[in-house]
Design a protein around this motif. Structure first.
Motif, PDB file in Angstrom:
ATOM      1  N   PRO A   1       7.414  14.106  11.634  1.00 57.74           N
ATOM      2  CA  PRO A   1       7.346  14.405   9.852  1.00 57.74           C
ATOM      3  C   PRO A   1       6.361  13.668   9.821  1.00 57.74           C
ATOM      4  N   PHE A   2       5.350  14.135   9.038  1.00 56.60           N
ATOM      5  CA  PHE A   2       3.861  13.544   8.525  1.00 56.60           C
ATOM      6  C   PHE A   2       4.158  13.100   7.296  1.00 56.60           C
ATOM      7  N   PHE A   3       4.119  12.230   6.369  1.00 60.49           N
ATOM      8  CA  PHE A   3       4.706  11.813   5.042  1.00 60.49           C
ATOM      9  C   PHE A   3       3.287  12.195   4.291  1.00 60.49           C
ATOM     10  N   ASP A   4       3.589  11.984   2.683  1.00 57.37           N
ATOM     11  CA  ASP A   4       2.124  11.612   1.883  1.00 57.37           C
ATOM     12  C   ASP A   4       2.886  10.258   1.196  1.00 57.37           C
ATOM     13  N   SER A   5       1.267   9.586   1.226  1.00 54.46           N
ATOM     14  CA  SER A   5       1.612   8.221   1.022  1.00 54.46           C
ATOM     15  C   SER A   5       1.769   8.338  -0.115  1.00 54.46           C
ATOM     16  N   VAL A   6       1.289   9.249  -1.355  1.00 57.16           N
ATOM     17  CA  VAL A   6       1.045   8.683  -2.050  1.00 57.16           C
ATOM     18  C   VAL A   6       2.813   8.968  -2.962  1.00 57.16           C
ATOM     19  N   ALA A   7       3.386  10.323  -2.182  1.00 57.28           N
ATOM     20  CA  ALA A   7       4.595  10.833  -2.276  1.00 57.28           C
ATOM     21  C   ALA A   7       5.548   9.932  -2.342  1.00 57.28           C
ATOM     22  N   LEU A   8       5.358   8.509  -1.649  1.00 51.12           N
ATOM     23  CA  LEU A   8       6.707   7.929  -1.171  1.00 51.12           C
ATOM     24  C   LEU A   8       6.285   6.754  -1.850  1.00 51.12           C
ATOM     25  N   GLY A   9       4.841   6.504  -2.965  1.00 53.29           N
ATOM     26  CA  GLY A   9       4.589   5.005  -4.004  1.00 53.29           C
ATOM     27  C   GLY A   9       3.722   4.419  -3.096  1.00 53.29           C
ATOM     28  N   TYR A  10       3.025   4.675  -2.165  1.00 51.93           N
ATOM     29  CA  TYR A  10       2.136   3.971  -1.451  1.00 51.93           C
ATOM     30  C   TYR A  10       0.805   3.925  -1.805  1.00 51.93           C
ATOM     31  N   THR A  11      -0.454   2.687  -2.001  1.00 50.67           N
ATOM     32  CA  THR A  11      -1.403   2.758  -2.334  1.00 50.67           C
ATOM     33  C   THR A  11      -2.773   3.263  -1.370  1.00 50.67           C
ATOM     34  N   GLY A  12      -3.479   3.781  -1.190  1.00 52.61           N
ATOM     35  CA  GLY A  12      -4.375   4.103  -0.159  1.00 52.61           C
ATOM     36  C   GLY A  12      -5.607   4.368  -0.710  1.00 52.61           C
ATOM     37  N   THR A  13      -6.854   3.457   0.296  1.00 55.23           N
ATOM     38  CA  THR A  13      -8.384   3.311   0.086  1.00 55.23           C
ATOM     39  C   THR A  13      -8.849   3.402   1.712  1.00 55.23           C
ATOM     40  N   LEU A  14     -10.650   3.889   1.304  1.00 52.45           N
ATOM     41  CA  LEU A  14     -11.273   3.897   2.375  1.00 52.45           C
ATOM     42  C   LEU A  14     -12.028   2.893   1.986  1.00 52.45           C
ATOM     43  N   VAL A  15     -12.266   1.785   3.337  1.00 53.60           N
ATOM     44  CA  VAL A  15     -12.787   0.332   3.020  1.00 53.60           C
ATOM     45  C   VAL A  15     -14.159   0.839   3.897  1.00 53.60           C
ATOM     46  N   ALA A  16     -15.405   0.780   3.800  1.00 50.31           N
ATOM     47  CA  ALA A  16     -16.404   0.675   4.577  1.00 50.31           C
ATOM     48  C   ALA A  16     -17.307  -0.803   4.733  1.00 50.31           C
TER      49      ALA A  16
END
Lengths: 159, 149
Positions: free
Chosen positions: B56-71
């Motif tokens: 399974p590939f989980f939806d990070s937001v649906a699992l309550g995680y916060t994401g960002t892309l960093v440069a």
């Protein structure tokens, strides 16, 4: 809301998927639940969008897609929906996100382009630019993969 | 080399692994073959590096995680040290060096914003880091890593 068993299942499902006749039974045994319970919970994660895909992800270099570029676009706010949806329809694009704009960096639409060569990546971006009429974009080619792993959700709580 | 059968199997497996008893028998039936053949080919494809991961590939937001892309804009001579530091975090899954004034790009997924801030603050303070941009998503239009073979 996720309960303790959900978190345990999600954590365990990120281990190697067994290539055997009854893989879900094998995983359920490790978790300590029945196969039916595992199938029921996984089905509900899929239905509620917690699982966005059940399947395989390939190693793109091995299957011939040797080049990838992060292609960034400056899209006027009023065209964002239209252009985001258009980009998403293109099979060469795997990811398409709108991101916040910061003072030093004005690009707002991020698309990941995969192709067999760098030249092909450039051609794809040029074609997308022409079709959308967007003129301000840049392509960031990867020169080194320092890390690429799968996320381990709820790992600390269960390992 | 991938055979025509391997390609059909991989194309199918990229979109849908059944959540059911005997999932590989279901795939075999769709492909007009035997379960044992599907298992044998998948084992080979996995061992030979064509498949990164099955499951399974989980939806990070649906699992309550916060994401960002960093440069990150890093001085060339410190690039390796900073990249190694970034790699230490399990919350960072992708870290690429790219041709840009911002030469390192990584993705960060955390259960809380506090943890995100803590990691970004630490990386920003590494020697050689000139600037760091956190670029969280405001809208996802597509996330689908599929390669038609």
């Amino acid at each position: 809301m996720l309960d303790a068993l959900d978190k345990k299942i999600i954590c365990m499902m990120q281990d190697e998927f067994p290539l055997v006749e009854n893989p879900y039974q094998e995983i359920a045994d490790k978790i300590g639940i029945s196969e039916d319970e595992l199938l029921k919970r996984l089905t509900s994660y899929k239905e509620t969008g917690k699982i966005r895909k059940m399947g395989a992800v390939l190693r793109h270099r091995e299957v011939g897609y040797r080049s990838n570029a992060l292609c960034l676009w400056i899209v006027p706010k009023e065209r964002l929906e239209e252009i985001g949806s258009f980009m998403a329809k293109n099979p060469e694009i795997s990811h398409c996100y709108d991101r916040v704009v910061v003072p030093d960096w004005q690009y707002n639409l991020y698309t990941m382009v995969h192709a067999h060569s760098r030249e092909e990546c450039k051609e794809i971006a040029a074609r997308l630019a022409e079709k959308t009429g967007l003129t301000e974009y840049t392509m960031l080619f990867s020169v080194k993969e320092w890390k690429k792993t799968s996320m381990r959700y709820f790992h600390d709580e269960h390992k | 080399m991938l055979s025509a059968f391997d390609k059909s199997l991989l194309n199918m497996l990229q979109t849908d692994l059944p959540i059911a008893k005997r999932p590989f028998a279901v795939l075999a039936e769709r492909l007009g073959t035997e379960e044992a053949v599907v298992l044998e080919r998948l084992t080979w494809l996995k061992e030979n590096g064509y498949i990164r991961r099955i499951g399974p590939f989980f939806d990070s937001v649906a699992l309550g995680y916060t994401g960002t892309l960093v440069a990150v804009n890093v001085e060339e001579e410190y690039l390796e040290a900073v990249a190694q530091k970034i790699n230490e975090y399990v919350e960072i899954t992708h870290n690429y060096e790219r041709e840009s004034e911002y030469n390192l790009w990584f993705t960060l997924l955390t259960p809380t914003l506090e943890r995100q801030k803590e990691i970004l603050d630490t990386i920003e303070k590494q020697k050689g880091v000139r600037r760091l941009l956190s670029l969280p998503t405001t809208k996802k239009f597509k996330i689908s890593v599929q390669f038609k073979l």
